[in-house]
Scaffold this active site. Structure first.
Site, PDB file in Angstrom:
ATOM      1  N   LYS A  66      10.519   3.526   3.564  1.00 54.63           N
ATOM      2  CA  LYS A  66      10.436   4.971   3.348  1.00 54.63           C
ATOM      3  C   LYS A  66      11.411   5.391   2.256  1.00 54.63           C
ATOM      4  O   LYS A  66      12.563   4.934   2.219  1.00 54.63           O
ATOM      5  CB  LYS A  66      10.721   5.717   4.655  1.00 54.63           C
ATOM      6  CG  LYS A  66       9.775   5.312   5.785  1.00 54.63           C
ATOM      7  CD  LYS A  66       9.808   6.262   6.948  1.00 54.63           C
ATOM      8  CE  LYS A  66       8.968   7.461   6.677  1.00 54.63           C
ATOM      9  NZ  LYS A  66       8.809   8.335   7.861  1.00 54.63           N
TER      10      LYS A  66
ATOM     11  N   CYS B 215      25.333  20.421  34.930  1.00 59.52           N
ATOM     12  CA  CYS B 215      25.756  20.348  36.341  1.00 59.52           C
ATOM     13  C   CYS B 215      27.267  20.350  36.515  1.00 59.52           C
ATOM     14  O   CYS B 215      27.765  20.382  37.651  1.00 59.52           O
ATOM     15  CB  CYS B 215      25.148  19.115  37.010  1.00 59.52           C
ATOM     16  SG  CYS B 215      25.834  17.541  36.427  1.00 59.52           S
TER      17      CYS B 215
ATOM     18  N   LYS C  99       2.112   4.729   1.564  1.00 65.52           N
ATOM     19  CA  LYS C  99       2.219   5.282   2.923  1.00 65.52           C
ATOM     20  C   LYS C  99       1.860   6.775   2.822  1.00 65.52           C
ATOM     21  O   LYS C  99       2.695   7.612   2.518  1.00 65.52           O
ATOM     22  CB  LYS C  99       3.632   5.102   3.477  1.00 65.52           C
ATOM     23  CG  LYS C  99       3.753   5.435   4.939  1.00 65.52           C
ATOM     24  CD  LYS C  99       5.142   5.091   5.467  1.00 65.52           C
ATOM     25  CE  LYS C  99       5.227   5.351   6.947  1.00 65.52           C
ATOM     26  NZ  LYS C  99       4.979   6.753   7.308  1.00 65.52           N
TER      27      LYS C  99
ATOM     28  N   ASP D 182       1.065  10.537   3.545  1.00 64.24           N
ATOM     29  CA  ASP D 182       1.703  11.498   4.443  1.00 64.24           C
ATOM     30  C   ASP D 182       0.627  12.432   4.993  1.00 64.24           C
ATOM     31  O   ASP D 182       0.456  13.554   4.546  1.00 64.24           O
ATOM     32  CB  ASP D 182       2.770  12.287   3.693  1.00 64.24           C
ATOM     33  CG  ASP D 182       3.800  12.892   4.636  1.00 64.24           C
ATOM     34  OD1 ASP D 182       3.786  12.519   5.820  1.00 64.24           O
ATOM     35  OD2 ASP D 182       4.603  13.724   4.190  1.00 64.24           O
TER      36      ASP D 182
ATOM     37  N   CYS E 287      29.517  17.940  31.975  1.00 63.54           N
ATOM     38  CA  CYS E 287      28.076  18.074  31.732  1.00 63.54           C
ATOM     39  C   CYS E 287      27.728  19.563  31.615  1.00 63.54           C
ATOM     40  O   CYS E 287      28.100  20.355  32.490  1.00 63.54           O
ATOM     41  CB  CYS E 287      27.278  17.441  32.867  1.00 63.54           C
ATOM     42  SG  CYS E 287      25.495  17.721  32.748  1.00 63.54           S
TER      43      CYS E 287
ATOM     44  N   CYS F  72      26.368  11.748  31.688  1.00 59.21           N
ATOM     45  CA  CYS F  72      26.590  12.451  32.950  1.00 59.21           C
ATOM     46  C   CYS F  72      26.199  11.491  34.067  1.00 59.21           C
ATOM     47  O   CYS F  72      25.051  11.053  34.132  1.00 59.21           O
ATOM     48  CB  CYS F  72      25.736  13.719  33.005  1.00 59.21           C
ATOM     49  SG  CYS F  72      25.698  14.463  34.653  1.00 59.21           S
TER      50      CYS F  72
ATOM     51  N   GLU G 199       0.842  -1.193   0.000  1.00 61.44           N
ATOM     52  CA  GLU G 199       0.000   0.000   0.000  1.00 61.44           C
ATOM     53  C   GLU G 199       0.879   1.246   0.000  1.00 61.44           C
ATOM     54  O   GLU G 199       2.042   1.194   0.393  1.00 61.44           O
ATOM     55  CB  GLU G 199      -0.888   0.038   1.253  1.00 61.44           C
ATOM     56  CG  GLU G 199      -1.786  -1.162   1.425  1.00 61.44           C
ATOM     57  CD  GLU G 199      -2.471  -1.177   2.789  1.00 61.44           C
ATOM     58  OE1 GLU G 199      -3.653  -1.512   2.824  1.00 61.44           O
ATOM     59  OE2 GLU G 199      -1.807  -0.867   3.796  1.00 61.44           O
TER      60      GLU G 199
ATOM     61  N   CYS H 165      21.489  16.267  38.652  1.00 68.38           N
ATOM     62  CA  CYS H 165      21.568  16.981  37.373  1.00 68.38           C
ATOM     63  C   CYS H 165      20.142  17.334  36.944  1.00 68.38           C
ATOM     64  O   CYS H 165      19.324  16.431  36.711  1.00 68.38           O
ATOM     65  CB  CYS H 165      22.249  16.089  36.326  1.00 68.38           C
ATOM     66  SG  CYS H 165      22.478  16.880  34.724  1.00 68.38           S
TER      67      CYS H 165
ATOM     68  N   TYR I 281      -8.565   2.043   5.100  1.00 66.38           N
ATOM     69  CA  TYR I 281      -8.089   0.744   4.606  1.00 66.38           C
ATOM     70  C   TYR I 281      -7.828  -0.312   5.679  1.00 66.38           C
ATOM     71  O   TYR I 281      -7.375  -1.405   5.360  1.00 66.38           O
ATOM     72  CB  TYR I 281      -6.797   0.943   3.814  1.00 66.38           C
ATOM     73  CG  TYR I 281      -5.804   1.862   4.496  1.00 66.38           C
ATOM     74  CD1 TYR I 281      -5.077   1.436   5.587  1.00 66.38           C
ATOM     75  CD2 TYR I 281      -5.624   3.161   4.053  1.00 66.38           C
ATOM     76  CE1 TYR I 281      -4.179   2.283   6.224  1.00 66.38           C
ATOM     77  CE2 TYR I 281      -4.740   4.014   4.672  1.00 66.38           C
ATOM     78  CZ  TYR I 281      -4.015   3.572   5.761  1.00 66.38           C
ATOM     79  OH  TYR I 281      -3.141   4.418   6.397  1.00 66.38           O
TER      80      TYR I 281
END
Length: 670
Positions: free
Chosen positions: A315, A412, A115, A117, A409, A427, A113, A433, A224
């Site tokens: 895709k 933090c 796809k 959008d 990080c 981290c 089928e 954090c 469908y």
């Protein structure tokens, strides 16, 4: 006009207008002029005004809109709307087909089928009349947009033929390119900003509060997927054709929008045809979907936690654009994972303006050898998340500075760590954090975890910013007085939040374990650990070896679980959650035993007293294990009607004990 005459004429007009609607919007073959159609509709509207008791919900006059919806109600899906696994690789389609051929019994047919959008929709019909239309949402629940979907001319309000009493049909609502272009021209003439792309515009249109505006925009649909009525046909393709006979606008086979094939060559031919011809369509598609046709084989293949095994989406390669890399920021996720994000000169790509793109990890940065002001190529991964896929080296300034991955990080200041074999830096400061703290709370309240009604990400942010919560245990200390003082928190909202927290105390142990957010412990792993150890205390005291011995628990998961419980801060959090009344033990089931301990079962066919899923639950509740395919390690096959002949033959050749439904019950009761 008398009542009986009015009712008879209204019903006659409804039927006649519905026929003309179908011919125009579904068959593209109008049989009367627009003027004559308008006169029929006007007569109907006049009669319905004079005799409002006969203004039926399925009347075509309802399509003009006019309902004002202040807030769309959230509705739980009867049948979850799972997403499909995606691929851009033809080799992965071949691997998928080879994989399912090993599991499913008998020869396979596939339905290919387009796809579309657009916006996924589930529409319920009761006694042939449209009763509810719900968006996909998160797959578990969506928004009730019935009043807006009623305005779409290609969606029937009343069915014809021999349809089921109650069922749901799914498909895609989209913006035809011609209608989308006309809408943008109109907005330009009015001096308004134009819409970026048809998909987002279709989604936004369906969320408008005024259904009259929705009606004016000319959305279309293809439907469908029928749920709750599979007994009407043996396979998906046949059911789609049947839905067409009931009055639905289905993908036309004569235009190759849908096709049934029996080989990988047929699948590839469909993919290649539409990759070449998709630009000629009057709407947008982003790929094709391949499904196993036979419903029995679909059931046999089953589902993963996120998607059906019997379907996959291919895709098409995405659009690419070139732009300039200005800088790199670093995001901290719930688990502490550090993700570099590129800031770009805005560029138009796939219908949207792209300003940022993911770089995934330090290896990706190193691979592209990124420098300040590099000309980079950007694609939309999965048509959604932009990503950098290359660099135009010829345009690089030889004096440009190279981007270096950070060591601390950004939130933090903790020194980042990277475990051998891991792609990302982390981290380690998961208790202090801020992004990790907030992320863990948001994960904790999520629908698949504690499912706290009345509490979402925005409220978590507000509570965190006000210093009322720092971890999930703090939620259970909240009071009405604290909540009512918050911005945008009315009395009803505060009470709903507190009631949601109270209800979460009844959430079963396996979901509480998942809600803790232990790294690598997803839904499936949490279920296996909860079932094996029965309580959090048993998991906490388990050695790494004892954890690895659990079915499908590997060394990485075991190390993560052990590391989590070795932290005093985590133990303190758990103790507070216990004090709050959360479930940290598996509730005892009356009918459980270890009679089937160590035995593996394949369940195949259709049964009289139980469904396949109910039999599988009985097997697991009594210590057994469900497997998908027959091998030398299989102990029993429970065979129902319509079990595939090749499975039966394989079980016989391997001398595996074959049980009927009654034999299995006797085995349990012995």
């Amino acid at each position: 006009m008398e009542l009986n005459q009015a009712k008879e004429r209204i019903e006659q007009l409804i039927e006649e207008i519905n026929v003309h609607n179908y011919k125009y919007y579904v068959e593209s073959n109008p049989s009367i002029s627009d003027y004559d159609f308008d006169m029929l509709l006007k007569e109907l509207e006049t009669l319905e005004t004079q005799f409002p008791e006969f203004a039926f919900d399925y009347s075509p006059s309802k399509r003009v809109g006019g309902d004002i919806t202040k807030k769309f109600e959230t509705v739980k899906h009867v049948y979850p709307m799972l997403s499909l696994s995606n691929t851009y690789s033809e080799d992965e389609i071949i691997d998928w087909e080879n994989r399912i051929k090993k599991i499913a019994d008998g020869d396979l047919e596939y339905v290919c089928e387009l796809k579309y959008d657009g916006v996924a929709i589930g529409i319920r019909y009761d006694n042939g009349v449209l009763s509810q239309a719900v968006t996909r949402g998160d797959g578990t629940q969506g928004e009730n947009i019935t009043s807006n979907v009623r305005t779409i001319k290609s969606v029937p309000l009343k069915l014809k033929g021999n349809y089921p009493d109650t069922f749901e049909i799914r498909g895609e609502i989209f913006f035809p390119l011609e209608k989308f272009a006309a809408l943008n021209r109109e907005r330009e003439d009015l001096g308004e900003s134009v819409f970026a792309n048809p998909r987002n515009s279709a989604s936004g249109t369906l969320k408008l509060q005024d259904s009259k505006i929705v009606a004016s925009r000319g959305l279309d649909s293809y439907l469908y997927g029928v749920y709750g009525a599979t007994q009407f046909a043996e396979g998906h393709y046949e059911m789609v054709q049947l839905a067409g006979a009931w009055g639905f606008k289905i993908p036309p086979a004569e235009k190759r929008f849908i096709a049934k094939v029996n080989s990988i060559e047929g699948i590839m031919a469909f993919i290649h045809y539409w990759d070449e011809h998709r630009k000629q369509l009057p709407f947008e598609i982003d790929g094709v979907v391949i499904k196993v046709n036979n419903y029995r084989q679909q059931e046999e293949l089953g589902f993963t936690a996120k998607s059906p095994r019997w379907a996959i989406a291919y895709k098409f390669k995405t659009e690419r654009a070139e732009t300039t890399l200005l800088s790199i920021n670093y995001q901290v996720g719930r688990t502490g994972a550090i993700t570099p994000v590129a800031n770009l000169t805005p560029v138009h790509l796939g219908g949207t303006t792209v300003k940022r793109a993911s770089l995934h990890n330090s290896d990706q940065m190193e691979k592209f050898d990124l420098h300040v002001n590099d000309a980079v190529f950007v694609e939309k991964g999965g048509e959604i998340i932009p990503k950098i896929v290359g660099v135009n080296i010829e345009k690089r300034d030889p004096n440009a500075l190279k981007f270096e991955f950070i060591h601390q990080c950004p939130e933090c200041g903790s020194e980042l760590v990277r475990t051998e074999g891991e792609a990302q830096h982390f981290c380690p400061n998961d208790v202090a954090c801020p992004p990790q703290m907030k992320g863990k709370i948001e994960h904790f309240i999520g629908r698949k975890a504690m499912d706290v009604d009345g509490l979402g990400a925005e409220t978590v942010q507000l509570l965190f910013d006000k210093g009322l919560i720092k971890n999930s245990a703090d939620l259970y200390d909240l009071t009405f007085d604290q909540l009512i003082d918050l911005d945008r928190m009315a009395e009803k909202s505060a009470n709903n939040l507190l009631l949601g927290l109270k209800a979460s105390r009844e959430v079963p142990f396996e979901r509480v374990l998942f809600a803790l957010g232990i790294r690598y412990v997803g839904e499936t792993v949490a279920k296996k650990l909860a079932k094996h150890f029965k309580s959090l205390e048993n998991i906490r005291t388990a050695t790494e070896l004892e954890l690895i011995l659990v079915d499908e628990i590997g060394e990485r998961i075991a190390q993560s679980v052990r590391s989590y419980f070795d932290k005093p801060e985590h133990l303190e959090l758990i103790n507070r959650l216990k004090m709050a009344g959360l479930q940290f033990e598996t509730a005892a089931k009356e009918a459980t035993s270890d009679k089937l301990e160590g035995k593996s079962f394949v369940v195949s066919g259709v049964f009289t007293s139980f469904s396949r899923d109910e039999l599988k639950v009985l097997i697991e509740d009594n210590g057994g294990k469900n497997v998908s395919s027959i091998s030398k390690k299989t102990d029993f096959v429970i065979a129902g009607e319509n079990m595939g002949p090749s499975k039966l033959q394989k079980a016989t050749e391997l001398n595996i004990t074959i049980l009927s439904e009654d034999d299995f019950i006797k085995l349990l009761n012995s």
